[in-house]
Design a protein around this motif. Structure first.
Motif, short mmCIF file in Angstrom:
data_model
loop_
_atom_site.label_atom_id
_atom_site.label_comp_id
_atom_site.label_asym_id
_atom_site.label_seq_id
_atom_site.Cartn_x
_atom_site.Cartn_y
_atom_site.Cartn_z
N GLY A 209 0.81 -1.22 0.00
CA GLY A 209 0.00 0.00 0.00
C GLY A 209 0.84 1.26 0.00
O GLY A 209 0.53 2.23 -0.70
N GLY A 210 1.94 1.25 0.77
CA GLY A 210 2.82 2.41 0.82
C GLY A 210 3.49 2.69 -0.51
O GLY A 210 3.56 3.84 -0.97
N VAL A 211 3.98 1.62 -1.17
CA VAL A 211 4.63 1.77 -2.48
C VAL A 211 3.63 2.28 -3.52
O VAL A 211 3.91 3.19 -4.30
CB VAL A 211 5.25 0.44 -2.93
N MET A 212 2.42 1.69 -3.52
CA MET A 212 1.39 2.10 -4.48
C MET A 212 0.95 3.54 -4.23
O MET A 212 0.70 4.30 -5.18
CB MET A 212 0.18 1.16 -4.40
N PHE A 213 0.86 3.94 -2.96
CA PHE A 213 0.46 5.31 -2.63
C PHE A 213 1.50 6.32 -3.11
O PHE A 213 1.15 7.34 -3.72
CB PHE A 213 0.28 5.44 -1.11
N ILE A 214 2.78 6.02 -2.86
CA ILE A 214 3.85 6.94 -3.27
C ILE A 214 3.92 7.07 -4.79
O ILE A 214 3.99 8.17 -5.34
CB ILE A 214 5.20 6.47 -2.70
N LEU A 215 3.88 5.91 -5.47
CA LEU A 215 3.92 5.91 -6.94
C LEU A 215 2.70 6.62 -7.52
O LEU A 215 2.82 7.44 -8.44
CB LEU A 215 3.97 4.48 -7.48
N GLY A 216 1.52 6.28 -6.99
CA GLY A 216 0.29 6.89 -7.49
C GLY A 216 0.26 8.39 -7.27
O GLY A 216 -0.15 9.15 -8.16
N PHE A 217 0.72 8.83 -6.10
CA PHE A 217 0.74 10.27 -5.80
C PHE A 217 1.69 11.01 -6.73
O PHE A 217 1.34 12.04 -7.32
CB PHE A 217 1.18 10.48 -4.35
N ALA A 218 2.91 10.49 -6.88
CA ALA A 218 3.90 11.15 -7.72
C ALA A 218 3.45 11.20 -9.18
O ALA A 218 3.56 12.25 -9.84
CB ALA A 218 5.25 10.44 -7.61
N GLY A 219 2.93 10.08 -9.69
CA GLY A 219 2.50 10.04 -11.08
C GLY A 219 1.26 10.87 -11.33
O GLY A 219 1.17 11.59 -12.34
N CYS A 220 0.31 10.81 -10.42
CA CYS A 220 -0.96 11.53 -10.58
C CYS A 220 -0.76 13.04 -10.50
O CYS A 220 -1.15 13.78 -11.41
CB CYS A 220 -1.93 11.05 -9.50
N ILE A 221 -0.16 13.51 -9.41
CA ILE A 221 0.04 14.95 -9.22
C ILE A 221 1.07 15.48 -10.21
O ILE A 221 0.94 16.59 -10.73
CB ILE A 221 0.48 15.26 -7.77
N GLY A 222 2.10 14.68 -10.48
CA GLY A 222 3.13 15.10 -11.43
C GLY A 222 2.56 15.34 -12.81
O GLY A 222 2.90 16.33 -13.49
N ALA A 223 1.67 14.45 -13.27
CA ALA A 223 1.06 14.61 -14.59
C ALA A 223 0.05 15.76 -14.60
O ALA A 223 0.03 16.57 -15.52
CB ALA A 223 0.38 13.31 -15.01
N PHE B 243 9.64 17.35 -11.61
CA PHE B 243 10.34 16.70 -10.49
C PHE B 243 9.60 15.45 -10.03
O PHE B 243 10.20 14.38 -9.86
CB PHE B 243 10.48 17.67 -9.32
N LEU B 244 8.27 15.56 -9.85
CA LEU B 244 7.48 14.41 -9.42
C LEU B 244 7.47 13.32 -10.49
O LEU B 244 7.50 12.12 -10.17
CB LEU B 244 6.05 14.84 -9.08
N LEU B 245 7.43 13.72 -11.75
CA LEU B 245 7.43 12.73 -12.83
C LEU B 245 8.77 12.01 -12.91
O LEU B 245 8.82 10.79 -13.17
CB LEU B 245 7.12 13.42 -14.16
N LYS B 246 9.86 12.74 -12.70
CA LYS B 246 11.18 12.10 -12.67
C LYS B 246 11.29 11.15 -11.49
O LYS B 246 11.83 10.05 -11.60
CB LYS B 246 12.28 13.16 -12.61
N PHE B 247 10.77 11.59 -10.34
CA PHE B 247 10.76 10.74 -9.16
C PHE B 247 9.96 9.46 -9.43
O PHE B 247 10.38 8.35 -9.08
CB PHE B 247 10.16 11.48 -7.96
N PHE B 248 8.80 9.62 -10.08
CA PHE B 248 7.94 8.50 -10.44
C PHE B 248 8.68 7.49 -11.32
O PHE B 248 8.67 6.28 -11.06
CB PHE B 248 6.69 9.02 -11.15
#
Length: 268
Positions: free
Chosen positions: A69-83, A89-94
């Motif tokens: 859940g933690g991994v999915m939350f971090i990935l989802g947050f970075a990809g969603c907000i980044g896009a 920065f968030l997209l590169k992190f993603f």
């Protein structure tokens, strides 16, 4: 006289909203997994006594929900907000985070193939360690029961592995009614029975081996898992290849979107 209109580089809306929509799903799934994990810990009183996390001798399945859940939350947050916000920065992190996960999966697969005997020993140790803690945690107990029922197995390499548990061992000092028995999940199933007989494993290991095979599964979960893996190798390989391609696809899309964003900003 009509003047020429200059059209500069633009961010691809298709890529942007595809990444956004795809990661919204992962974000909410991550929240759901974290919520289930925290709720389970709250029900077991772990949140009110954090030190009890180390009390369980075996594996706590709640950790699986929290980590995934933690991994999915971090990935989802970075990809969603980044896009959505076109945040490079968030997209590169993603993309980097997804790349690290892909590399770890690839490394684990190679190591599992090269050191399969060592992995087998570790699996044996892991199962036996959890057999000892079978009665210590209801979630662990349910996980072991599900595993033994699904693969029709008992113990790591055989039913006698349950001697490691204080309630099921065959020692004379064991006063438990479950002495020299096995959990009900080791019992062979009768299709005519609608209700599970939780006492079907009592005294099962006191019988001769020929009679044991009628009442309980005598094959261990490690060899049964190996057999299942061989029988379903194509499906398992297909799933892993599909996940890998999905990860590579996500990385490529994120990198393309980053390139578009930086090109647009450079043209300002």
């Amino acid at each position: 006289m009509s003047g020429k209109h200059y059209k500069g580089p633009e961010v691809s809306c298709c890529i942007k909203y595809f990444i956004f929509g795809f990661n919204v799903i992962f974000w909410f799934l991550g929240i759901a997994f974290l919520g289930i994990g925290l709720w389970a810990w709250n029900e077991k009183g772990v949140l009110s006594n954090i030190s009890s996390i180390t009390d369980l001798g075996g594996f706590d399945p709640v950790w699986l929900f929290l980590v995934v859940g933690g991994v999915m939350f971090i990935l989802g947050f970075a990809g969603c907000i980044g896009a959505l916000r076109e945040n490079s920065f968030l997209l590169k992190f993603f993309s980097v985070f997804l790349g690290i996960i892909f590399f770890l999966e690839l490394t684990a697969g190679v190591l599992a193939f090269v050191f399969k005997d060592w992995i087998k020993d570790q699996l044996y140790f892991f199962i036996n360690n959890n057999i000892r803690a079978y009665r210590d945690d209801i979630d662990l107990q349910n996980l072991i029961d599900f595993t033994q029922e699904y693969w029709q197995c008992c113990g790591a390499f055989g039913a006698d592995d349950w001697n490691l548990n204080i309630y099921f061992n065959c020692t004379d000092s064991n006063a438990s009614r479950e002495r020299c028995g096995v959990p009900f999940s080791c019992c062979t199933k009768d299709p005519a029975e609608d209700v599970i007989n939780t006492q079907c494993g009592y005294d099962a290991r006191q019988k001769p081996e020929v009679d044991q095979q009628i009442v309980i599964y005598t094959k261990g979960c490690v060899p049964q898992f190996e057999k299942w893996l061989q029988d379903n190798l194509t499906i398992v390989a297909g799933i892993f290849i599909g996940i890998a391609l999905l990860q590579i696809f996500g990385i490529c899309l994120a990198q393309n979107l980053v390139s578009d964003i930086e090109a647009v900003r450079a043209s300002w």
